[in-house]
Design a protein around this motif. Sequence first.
Motif, PDB file in Angstrom:
ATOM      1  N   PHE A 246       0.818  -1.210   0.000  1.00 31.51           N
ATOM      2  CA  PHE A 246       0.000   0.000   0.000  1.00 31.51           C
ATOM      3  C   PHE A 246       0.852   1.260   0.000  1.00 31.51           C
ATOM      4  O   PHE A 246       0.603   2.196  -0.764  1.00 31.51           O
ATOM      5  CB  PHE A 246      -0.922  -0.030   1.222  1.00 31.51           C
ATOM      6  CG  PHE A 246      -1.771   1.198   1.390  1.00 31.51           C
ATOM      7  CD1 PHE A 246      -2.905   1.375   0.631  1.00 31.51           C
ATOM      8  CD2 PHE A 246      -1.434   2.184   2.301  1.00 31.51           C
ATOM      9  CE1 PHE A 246      -3.705   2.501   0.776  1.00 31.51           C
ATOM     10  CE2 PHE A 246      -2.207   3.309   2.461  1.00 31.51           C
ATOM     11  CZ  PHE A 246      -3.352   3.467   1.695  1.00 31.51           C
ATOM     12  N   PHE A 247       1.868   1.310   0.841  1.00 29.46           N
ATOM     13  CA  PHE A 247       2.665   2.523   0.968  1.00 29.46           C
ATOM     14  C   PHE A 247       3.589   2.741  -0.220  1.00 29.46           C
ATOM     15  O   PHE A 247       3.995   3.856  -0.501  1.00 29.46           O
ATOM     16  CB  PHE A 247       3.476   2.496   2.267  1.00 29.46           C
ATOM     17  CG  PHE A 247       2.618   2.635   3.483  1.00 29.46           C
ATOM     18  CD1 PHE A 247       2.059   3.853   3.827  1.00 29.46           C
ATOM     19  CD2 PHE A 247       2.340   1.538   4.269  1.00 29.46           C
ATOM     20  CE1 PHE A 247       1.256   3.991   4.936  1.00 29.46           C
ATOM     21  CE2 PHE A 247       1.538   1.658   5.389  1.00 29.46           C
ATOM     22  CZ  PHE A 247       0.986   2.888   5.728  1.00 29.46           C
ATOM     23  N   GLN A 248       3.924   1.677  -0.931  1.00 31.11           N
ATOM     24  CA  GLN A 248       4.698   1.847  -2.150  1.00 31.11           C
ATOM     25  C   GLN A 248       3.847   2.369  -3.295  1.00 31.11           C
ATOM     26  O   GLN A 248       4.352   2.997  -4.218  1.00 31.11           O
ATOM     27  CB  GLN A 248       5.331   0.505  -2.551  1.00 31.11           C
ATOM     28  CG  GLN A 248       6.408   0.031  -1.602  1.00 31.11           C
ATOM     29  CD  GLN A 248       6.843  -1.387  -1.913  1.00 31.11           C
ATOM     30  OE1 GLN A 248       6.078  -2.183  -2.450  1.00 31.11           O
ATOM     31  NE2 GLN A 248       8.077  -1.725  -1.563  1.00 31.11           N
TER      32      GLN A 248
ATOM     33  N   THR B 149       9.348  12.031   0.057  1.00 35.88           N
ATOM     34  CA  THR B 149       9.008  10.694  -0.416  1.00 35.88           C
ATOM     35  C   THR B 149       7.649  10.710  -1.120  1.00 35.88           C
ATOM     36  O   THR B 149       6.772  11.517  -0.801  1.00 35.88           O
ATOM     37  CB  THR B 149       8.961   9.694   0.750  1.00 35.88           C
ATOM     38  OG1 THR B 149       8.078  10.189   1.753  1.00 35.88           O
ATOM     39  CG2 THR B 149      10.332   9.491   1.342  1.00 35.88           C
ATOM     40  N   LYS B 150       7.482   9.749  -2.044  1.00 39.51           N
ATOM     41  CA  LYS B 150       6.234   9.643  -2.792  1.00 39.51           C
ATOM     42  C   LYS B 150       6.096   8.220  -3.329  1.00 39.51           C
ATOM     43  O   LYS B 150       7.069   7.611  -3.771  1.00 39.51           O
ATOM     44  CB  LYS B 150       6.232  10.639  -3.955  1.00 39.51           C
ATOM     45  CG  LYS B 150       4.957  10.622  -4.786  1.00 39.51           C
ATOM     46  CD  LYS B 150       5.051  11.617  -5.942  1.00 39.51           C
ATOM     47  CE  LYS B 150       3.777  11.623  -6.781  1.00 39.51           C
ATOM     48  NZ  LYS B 150       3.849  12.584  -7.894  1.00 39.51           N
TER      49      LYS B 150
ATOM     50  N   ASN C 175      12.276  10.861  -3.252  1.00 39.19           N
ATOM     51  CA  ASN C 175      12.435   9.409  -3.151  1.00 39.19           C
ATOM     52  C   ASN C 175      11.131   8.735  -3.554  1.00 39.19           C
ATOM     53  O   ASN C 175      10.057   9.095  -3.072  1.00 39.19           O
ATOM     54  CB  ASN C 175      12.778   9.009  -1.712  1.00 39.19           C
ATOM     55  CG  ASN C 175      14.067   9.628  -1.241  1.00 39.19           C
ATOM     56  OD1 ASN C 175      15.108   9.376  -1.803  1.00 39.19           O
ATOM     57  ND2 ASN C 175      13.976  10.455  -0.206  1.00 39.19           N
ATOM     58  N   THR C 176      11.232   7.715  -4.404  1.00 36.15           N
ATOM     59  CA  THR C 176      10.040   6.984  -4.817  1.00 36.15           C
ATOM     60  C   THR C 176      10.425   5.525  -5.063  1.00 36.15           C
ATOM     61  O   THR C 176      11.505   5.078  -4.644  1.00 36.15           O
ATOM     62  CB  THR C 176       9.424   7.622  -6.073  1.00 36.15           C
ATOM     63  OG1 THR C 176       8.200   6.953  -6.366  1.00 36.15           O
ATOM     64  CG2 THR C 176      10.369   7.533  -7.265  1.00 36.15           C
TER      65      THR C 176
ATOM     66  N   ALA D  18      18.137   5.131   2.585  1.00 37.09           N
ATOM     67  CA  ALA D  18      18.816   5.026   1.300  1.00 37.09           C
ATOM     68  C   ALA D  18      17.918   5.448   0.156  1.00 37.09           C
ATOM     69  O   ALA D  18      16.778   5.060   0.066  1.00 37.09           O
ATOM     70  CB  ALA D  18      19.284   3.600   1.084  1.00 37.09           C
ATOM     71  N   GLN D  19      18.454   6.285  -0.734  1.00 36.00           N
ATOM     72  CA  GLN D  19      17.648   6.811  -1.817  1.00 36.00           C
ATOM     73  C   GLN D  19      17.291   5.748  -2.857  1.00 36.00           C
ATOM     74  O   GLN D  19      16.260   5.814  -3.474  1.00 36.00           O
ATOM     75  CB  GLN D  19      18.374   7.977  -2.503  1.00 36.00           C
ATOM     76  CG  GLN D  19      18.166   9.307  -1.809  1.00 36.00           C
ATOM     77  CD  GLN D  19      18.709   9.290  -0.408  1.00 36.00           C
ATOM     78  OE1 GLN D  19      19.824   8.856  -0.175  1.00 36.00           O
ATOM     79  NE2 GLN D  19      17.934   9.749   0.544  1.00 36.00           N
TER      80      GLN D  19
END
Length: 883
Positions: A607-609, A623-624, A683-684, A785-786
């Motif tokens: 879900f969070f990804q 972050t996204k 960051n994604t 970590a990116q």
Amino acid sequence: MKKILSVLVLVLGLITVQAQFPAGGNGKPAQQIPNMGHVYGKITDSTGAAISGASVLLLQNKFDTVSKKRKEVLLKGITTKANGEFSFSELPMFGPLKLKISATGFKPVEQTVAFQMKMDAGGAKPTGNDPAQAMSAITNMANAFDKDLGNLKLEVDVKQLQNVTVVASKPAMRMDIDKKVFNVDRNIVSAGGTALDVMRNVPSVQVDIDGNVSLRNAAPQIYIEGRPTTLTLDQIPADAIESVEVITNPSAKYDASGGTAGILNIVLKKNKKSGYNGNLRAGVDKRGAINGGGDISIRQDKFNFTASAMVNQNKSRTSGTTERLNLFENPQTSIFQNNYNKTQGAFIFGRVGLDYFLSNRTTLSISGIRVHGEFKPYETIGINTDSLFNSGTISSSSERVTTGKREFNAKGLQFGFKQLFPKEGEELTADFNLFSGKNGGDNLYVTDYFAQAGGNKTGEYQQQLVSSGTNRFLTVQTDYVKPFKKIKLETGLRAQLRKLSNINSNYVYNYTTNQFELVSAATSNYKNTDNVYAGYVSVSGAVKDFGYKVGLRAESSDYTGTLLSNNSTFSNKYPISLFPSVFFSQKLKNKQELQVSITRRINRPNFFQLIPFVDFTDNLNITKGNPALKPEFTQSFELSYSKTLKGNNTFLTSLYYKKTTDLITRYQDKGAHPVTGEEVLINTFINANSSQSYGAELTSVNTLAKWWDISTNVNIYNSKIDASNVKGSSQEGMWSWFGKFNSNFKLPAKFTTQLTATYQSKTNLPISSGGGFGPGGGGPPMGNAQSAAQGYIKPTYGFDIAVKKTFMKNDAASVTLSVSDIFKTRRSVQYSYSEYFTQTYNRLRDPQMVRLNFTYRFGKMDMSLFKRKNMRQDMQGATDGMQ
């Protein structure tokens, strides 16, 4: 309780002398025989119809003091119920019994029921100098004395039951066709502790100080009795665990999802008993955070009631630094960020359950779960920025303070069914689990700006993040096992239906209007549904020393996500995918064995990804999610060799190879800031082309003396990511190794000591790193970590020690003092880079943590309770509750 303790002491004393009770003078038994046996069955006619009212007698051969001869006397008698069933309990453990069955119009039937203890293949007897070995013999013996005689037909003679064989001692490790099994019943260090203490002693498994478990440098799925669960290992008493199955290459029976690390399956002991039994535990750490809880089980006739409760406080401390050089800005900037985080809070977990034994072979279960937690995170971030002009450096500084709270609630209801059949090993299980939960948070971020470090304040910025969410999980599953003469068939169906919603409202303070205003670009009202349907079939068997297990699993899934603010929808439907698994094993001479396995698995984005929410609470690490992510598929191959040596010494080595396509990995790219609109790094997650890893793992379990045993595990591996499909360089292959050493000492006066050491060499950043966003979202904080395709982790090592004292009768109570990360060396240092930046991220959490724990166990034990229950349904309940 005194009676049961006396029985255990008596049996232990007898085992040290011989395997069976000796005869005394004049043929009389030298000791009173404990009555712990249980025999049951069903009487039918030739068509299988039940016979009610049949007479069932149990006779015992005793010495008659009058005639001075042995003769058969009536021990117990009963008539069968309307369904033809009968049951005898509290039977003598030693000496043959005779079962006589008669009914009008049917031919009488006689059958011998014998419980006899035998030594192992080597003929070794338990010795009084090794209480662990003796207690293992008692445990095995107890497991054997719960006997289902099956359906007995009156018109034909029934073959005499084979004598029950009780093994005096189990090897520390054995290989099954699709897993490695590590027996933990002799692990005295973890006695009175939790499953986390057990995992620290299992080779191949790494447990960090946060309780996170890894297998071959990646997070595995945790199963209990063959069903998935979350990382709630501190909820499981170590004394309830019989073994841990390390499944690095899962078969078709298990869910195809779960990444590339495999499964750790906890197998519970099967000798827990009716009457009453339970445990109490309490502990405290050096910061005053307390934990406590208890479990109890009470059984009367056909009913079994269970309850458990636990409270756990958290007073964690984390410090870290981030150093970054931004290459894409003009002028370039050098940033140093100093973080300090402390979290205070607690959660409460409770569960009640009721089992109804409809018959000797049919069990119905119902249980409920309730979870509540509240946390108050506090964080300070200091940032110093140097703008690197050609003419010189211009510095600025800021300091951000975060305060707030998080809360979550969950409740659930589970139904379970288990049906045993007269044929040994045949069973049908089904379970239904429904859970719902709510969570919420309110966090305030206040940032002060300064012309330079220690200078005058030049400005202020306030941001508020208000979040809430709901979830509902529904799982329905059924499994059937049917043994034939030479093969075993396993099949099952499963449906998992999930609904989630998440509301993240981002507000920025307007100093002109003196109120917070909603930032639409960084606000997300989001819901999604995620459904997975699966079925499997597998066949296993053996031809002499050659074993096989071949299976096929089919899964289909669909996902739909909706942004409620504009009704935009993201969806994916995945057709039926097939996941074959093949396992072969060949036993060689001198206790050697070879195994080969090939499997296919899937890992779906979480879900969070997927959620396209922009979190800019830390402007250095925005972050996204990415709703366009696809699942990743993994093909695995493994070759293993094992050798069992004298003195319970075992050696195991494995060669493995894994390749993943459409790898889900973190990635960093440029984008617009949701408030200022300036170009920043975000960051994604992306789907890289592929990744591959291969290596060799060596495990050795050795008993050096009766008071000293050690285990050594070394994993040498190479991992590589191909991300050539996206901008940026791919991750080059890197050879790394992980080592783990455990040493257990038995000291006088019932003291034991455990020393653990771990070492991780330089390694690539872990792949498939998930996690959530925002405060408490679940992802690592402070500049994680990116991209797993851009960077590495520096070497790290650490030492832990524990000292334990057991006391009271049967070692029912224990006190354990432990210290983790003794020398403050277990520090995480990550280096990442791209064409836009270079960064070093340093983090240390709760070093030199001291914990003091007390545990007390009480009650009886019953051999039949766990055999007849559907444990899968119970553990799925705890799983979904903690989710």
